[in-house]
Design a protein around this motif. Structure first.
Motif, PDB file in Angstrom:
ATOM      1  N   LEU A 157      39.691  15.986  36.536  1.00 34.25           N
ATOM      2  CA  LEU A 157      39.876  15.049  37.638  1.00 34.25           C
ATOM      3  C   LEU A 157      39.666  13.614  37.190  1.00 34.25           C
ATOM      4  O   LEU A 157      40.367  12.697  37.611  1.00 34.25           O
ATOM      5  N   GLU A 158      38.663  13.430  36.342  1.00 33.53           N
ATOM      6  CA  GLU A 158      38.414  12.083  35.814  1.00 33.53           C
ATOM      7  C   GLU A 158      39.611  11.604  35.010  1.00 33.53           C
ATOM      8  O   GLU A 158      40.002  10.438  35.093  1.00 33.53           O
ATOM      9  N   ASP A 159      40.219  12.523  34.222  1.00 32.22           N
ATOM     10  CA  ASP A 159      41.395  12.157  33.442  1.00 32.22           C
ATOM     11  C   ASP A 159      42.540  11.746  34.351  1.00 32.22           C
ATOM     12  O   ASP A 159      43.219  10.742  34.115  1.00 32.22           O
ATOM     13  N   VAL A 160      42.755  12.538  35.413  1.00 35.75           N
ATOM     14  CA  VAL A 160      43.806  12.212  36.381  1.00 35.75           C
ATOM     15  C   VAL A 160      43.495  10.887  37.066  1.00 35.75           C
ATOM     16  O   VAL A 160      44.361  10.030  37.224  1.00 35.75           O
ATOM     17  N   PHE A 161      42.239  10.720  37.467  1.00 39.71           N
ATOM     18  CA  PHE A 161      41.803   9.514  38.150  1.00 39.71           C
ATOM     19  C   PHE A 161      42.068   8.270  37.304  1.00 39.71           C
ATOM     20  O   PHE A 161      42.516   7.247  37.805  1.00 39.71           O
ATOM     21  N   GLU A 162      41.806   8.393  36.010  1.00 41.93           N
ATOM     22  CA  GLU A 162      41.938   7.241  35.126  1.00 41.93           C
ATOM     23  C   GLU A 162      43.389   6.947  34.769  1.00 41.93           C
ATOM     24  O   GLU A 162      43.754   5.799  34.544  1.00 41.93           O
ATOM     25  N   THR A 163      44.238   7.994  34.697  1.00 40.34           N
ATOM     26  CA  THR A 163      45.586   7.807  34.164  1.00 40.34           C
ATOM     27  C   THR A 163      46.678   7.735  35.223  1.00 40.34           C
ATOM     28  O   THR A 163      47.809   7.414  34.895  1.00 40.34           O
ATOM     29  N   ILE A 164      46.370   8.026  36.496  1.00 39.88           N
ATOM     30  CA  ILE A 164      47.394   7.963  37.531  1.00 39.88           C
ATOM     31  C   ILE A 164      47.959   6.552  37.614  1.00 39.88           C
ATOM     32  O   ILE A 164      47.219   5.568  37.536  1.00 39.88           O
ATOM     33  N   LEU A 165      49.279   6.440  37.713  1.00 41.75           N
ATOM     34  CA  LEU A 165      49.937   5.138  37.655  1.00 41.75           C
ATOM     35  C   LEU A 165      49.727   4.320  38.925  1.00 41.75           C
ATOM     36  O   LEU A 165      49.587   3.107  38.876  1.00 41.75           O
ATOM     37  N   ASP A 166      49.728   4.992  40.079  1.00 44.82           N
ATOM     38  CA  ASP A 166      49.502   4.275  41.334  1.00 44.82           C
ATOM     39  C   ASP A 166      48.016   3.987  41.524  1.00 44.82           C
ATOM     40  O   ASP A 166      47.163   4.652  40.940  1.00 44.82           O
ATOM     41  N   ALA A 167      47.748   3.001  42.352  1.00 47.36           N
ATOM     42  CA  ALA A 167      46.354   2.660  42.652  1.00 47.36           C
ATOM     43  C   ALA A 167      45.713   3.769  43.485  1.00 47.36           C
ATOM     44  O   ALA A 167      46.308   4.276  44.431  1.00 47.36           O
ATOM     45  N   TYR A 168      44.475   4.147  43.114  1.00 43.62           N
ATOM     46  CA  TYR A 168      43.726   5.177  43.841  1.00 43.62           C
ATOM     47  C   TYR A 168      42.370   4.598  44.211  1.00 43.62           C
ATOM     48  O   TYR A 168      41.689   4.007  43.375  1.00 43.62           O
ATOM     49  N   ILE A 169      41.992   4.772  45.495  1.00 48.87           N
ATOM     50  CA  ILE A 169      40.674   4.297  45.927  1.00 48.87           C
ATOM     51  C   ILE A 169      39.960   5.400  46.701  1.00 48.87           C
ATOM     52  O   ILE A 169      40.580   6.193  47.409  1.00 48.87           O
ATOM     53  N   LEU A 170      38.646   5.443  46.532  1.00 48.06           N
ATOM     54  CA  LEU A 170      37.785   6.343  47.290  1.00 48.06           C
ATOM     55  C   LEU A 170      36.846   5.466  48.111  1.00 48.06           C
ATOM     56  O   LEU A 170      36.229   4.545  47.583  1.00 48.06           O
ATOM     57  N   TYR A 203      36.248  16.423  52.755  1.00 45.89           N
ATOM     58  CA  TYR A 203      35.252  17.138  53.557  1.00 45.89           C
ATOM     59  C   TYR A 203      34.171  17.760  52.671  1.00 45.89           C
ATOM     60  O   TYR A 203      34.419  18.097  51.507  1.00 45.89           O
ATOM     61  N   ASP A 204      32.957  17.944  53.244  1.00 48.05           N
ATOM     62  CA  ASP A 204      31.889  18.626  52.520  1.00 48.05           C
ATOM     63  C   ASP A 204      31.988  20.135  52.768  1.00 48.05           C
ATOM     64  O   ASP A 204      32.928  20.620  53.408  1.00 48.05           O
ATOM     65  N   ALA A 205      31.002  20.888  52.251  1.00 50.49           N
ATOM     66  CA  ALA A 205      31.031  22.350  52.345  1.00 50.49           C
ATOM     67  C   ALA A 205      30.968  22.835  53.789  1.00 50.49           C
ATOM     68  O   ALA A 205      31.409  23.948  54.091  1.00 50.49           O
ATOM     69  N   ASP A 206      30.451  22.008  54.691  1.00 52.50           N
ATOM     70  CA  ASP A 206      30.345  22.393  56.097  1.00 52.50           C
ATOM     71  C   ASP A 206      31.568  21.966  56.913  1.00 52.50           C
ATOM     72  O   ASP A 206      31.585  22.120  58.139  1.00 52.50           O
ATOM     73  N   GLY A 207      32.570  21.417  56.207  1.00 51.99           N
ATOM     74  CA  GLY A 207      33.782  20.998  56.902  1.00 51.99           C
ATOM     75  C   GLY A 207      33.685  19.663  57.593  1.00 51.99           C
ATOM     76  O   GLY A 207      34.514  19.337  58.446  1.00 51.99           O
ATOM     77  N   LEU A 208      32.675  18.875  57.243  1.00 51.37           N
ATOM     78  CA  LEU A 208      32.498  17.560  57.851  1.00 51.37           C
ATOM     79  C   LEU A 208      33.091  16.479  56.948  1.00 51.37           C
ATOM     80  O   LEU A 208      32.907  16.520  55.726  1.00 51.37           O
ATOM     81  N   PRO A 209      33.804  15.496  57.507  1.00 48.23           N
ATOM     82  CA  PRO A 209      34.376  14.426  56.676  1.00 48.23           C
ATOM     83  C   PRO A 209      33.283  13.541  56.098  1.00 48.23           C
ATOM     84  O   PRO A 209      32.352  13.140  56.806  1.00 48.23           O
ATOM     85  N   VAL A 210      33.391  13.266  54.804  1.00 45.66           N
ATOM     86  CA  VAL A 210      32.392  12.431  54.145  1.00 45.66           C
ATOM     87  C   VAL A 210      33.008  11.196  53.472  1.00 45.66           C
ATOM     88  O   VAL A 210      32.358  10.162  53.362  1.00 45.66           O
ATOM     89  N   PHE A 211      34.235  11.330  53.016  1.00 44.59           N
ATOM     90  CA  PHE A 211      34.912  10.220  52.356  1.00 44.59           C
ATOM     91  C   PHE A 211      36.375  10.184  52.802  1.00 44.59           C
ATOM     92  O   PHE A 211      36.876  11.100  53.442  1.00 44.59           O
ATOM     93  N   ALA A 212      37.047   9.106  52.421  1.00 45.04           N
ATOM     94  CA  ALA A 212      38.499   8.999  52.584  1.00 45.04           C
ATOM     95  C   ALA A 212      39.073   8.547  51.256  1.00 45.04           C
ATOM     96  O   ALA A 212      38.462   7.727  50.557  1.00 45.04           O
TER      97      ALA A 212
END
Length: 277
Positions: free
Chosen positions: A59-72, A151-160
């Motif tokens: 995931l880190e590799d994908v995160f670093e190399t994806i051409l489009d901008a990605y934000i968390l 979502y977390d393990a309980d199905g609650l949203p934590v990030f976007a």
């Protein structure tokens, strides 16, 4: 009497000894089972940890190399992490400074952005959101964003998380195209020559000159085909030229042909036809 009591006690002790030995054997087996289970769990956890670590690296590799901008970001719009493409595009670096996505939205697009964020929280995703934003240097950019909740393990949203694509040049090109289209429409509509745009013989656009010549309105002509206003005797010759045009054998042709007006009058016209590819 005493001997009898001693005998009873000895039997009782013997029975208790046997029961104790059985209990000890059971405890030993259970302890061994528990030990083996612990070993299996440890082995499983090690494997799981290895898998998680491998996935994290991927995931880190994908995160670093994806051409489009990605934000968390968190659920309030505070950006927590950005990939290099995002840092380069926005000019901000969340590892060094704090910023909120709401603060960089173009003023006129804020209401639309808030509606899209509401959809994100209701449905967990929004797609093809297009808006203008400010970069750190106050440059205005057009972006297209696909965003989803994490979502977390309980199905609650934590990030976007969002994938951001720069569509500024596309918007500029589209505006240039629209402007040229408007200018061309003005030229076509005010030309003294009759102009007709057709697709597979069906009339899709005409100008005022041809509408006046044939005594039809624009709406009426848009319901017709070229053959509907052409004299039957001229159709075969036109068809031969059109076959060559459609096959790429020729790029254009000119012929003299007759047309029928809405009032039944026959008019001759020098007709020049060119393919639009």
């Amino acid at each position: 009497m005493v001997e009898k009591k001693i005998e009873i006690l000895e039997k009782k002790l013997a029975t208790e000894k046997v029961a104790r030995e059985k209990a000890e054997n059971i405890l030993e087996r259970k302890a061994l089972d528990l030990y083996n289970i612990n070993l299996e769990l440890k082995h499983t956890n090690n494997n799981l940890k290895k898998v998680v670590e491998e996935k994290t690296v991927q995931l880190e590799d994908v995160f670093e190399t994806i051409l489009d901008a990605y934000i968390l970001m968190d659920l309030y719009g505070n950006v927590l992490k950005m990939n290099p493409a995002a840092i380069s595009f926005f000019g901000f670096d969340s590892a060094k400074e704090k910023f909120n996505v709401v603060d960089i939205i173009y003023e006129e697009d804020i209401e639309y952005a808030m509606t899209s964020f509401k959809q994100l929280f209701e449905k967990g995703i929004f797609l093809n959101f297009q808006s203008r934003i400010y970069t750190k240097s106050k440059e205005v950019k057009w972006v297209q964003i696909n965003c989803s909740l994490v979502y977390d393990a309980d199905g609650l949203p934590v990030f976007a998380q969002g994938i951001v694509r720069d569509i500024t040049q596309e918007k500029i090109n589209q505006e240039i195209f629209n402007q040229q289209k408007r200018e061309l429409s003005v030229i076509v509509d005010n030309s003294t020559f009759g102009i007709v745009l057709t697709e597979q013989g069906r009339i899709i656009k005409t100008n005022k000159a041809i509408q006046k010549a044939l005594c039809y309105t624009e709406e009426e002509l848009n319901q017709l085909e070229v053959n509907d206003v052409s004299l039957a005797e001229d159709k075969e010759r036109s068809y031969e030229y059109m076959q060559k045009l459609n096959s790429g054998e020729i790029e254009r042709f000119s012929i003299n042909k007759r047309y029928k007006t809405k009032r039944g009058k026959i008019i001759w016209a020098r007709t020049s036809v060119a393919g639009v590819r």
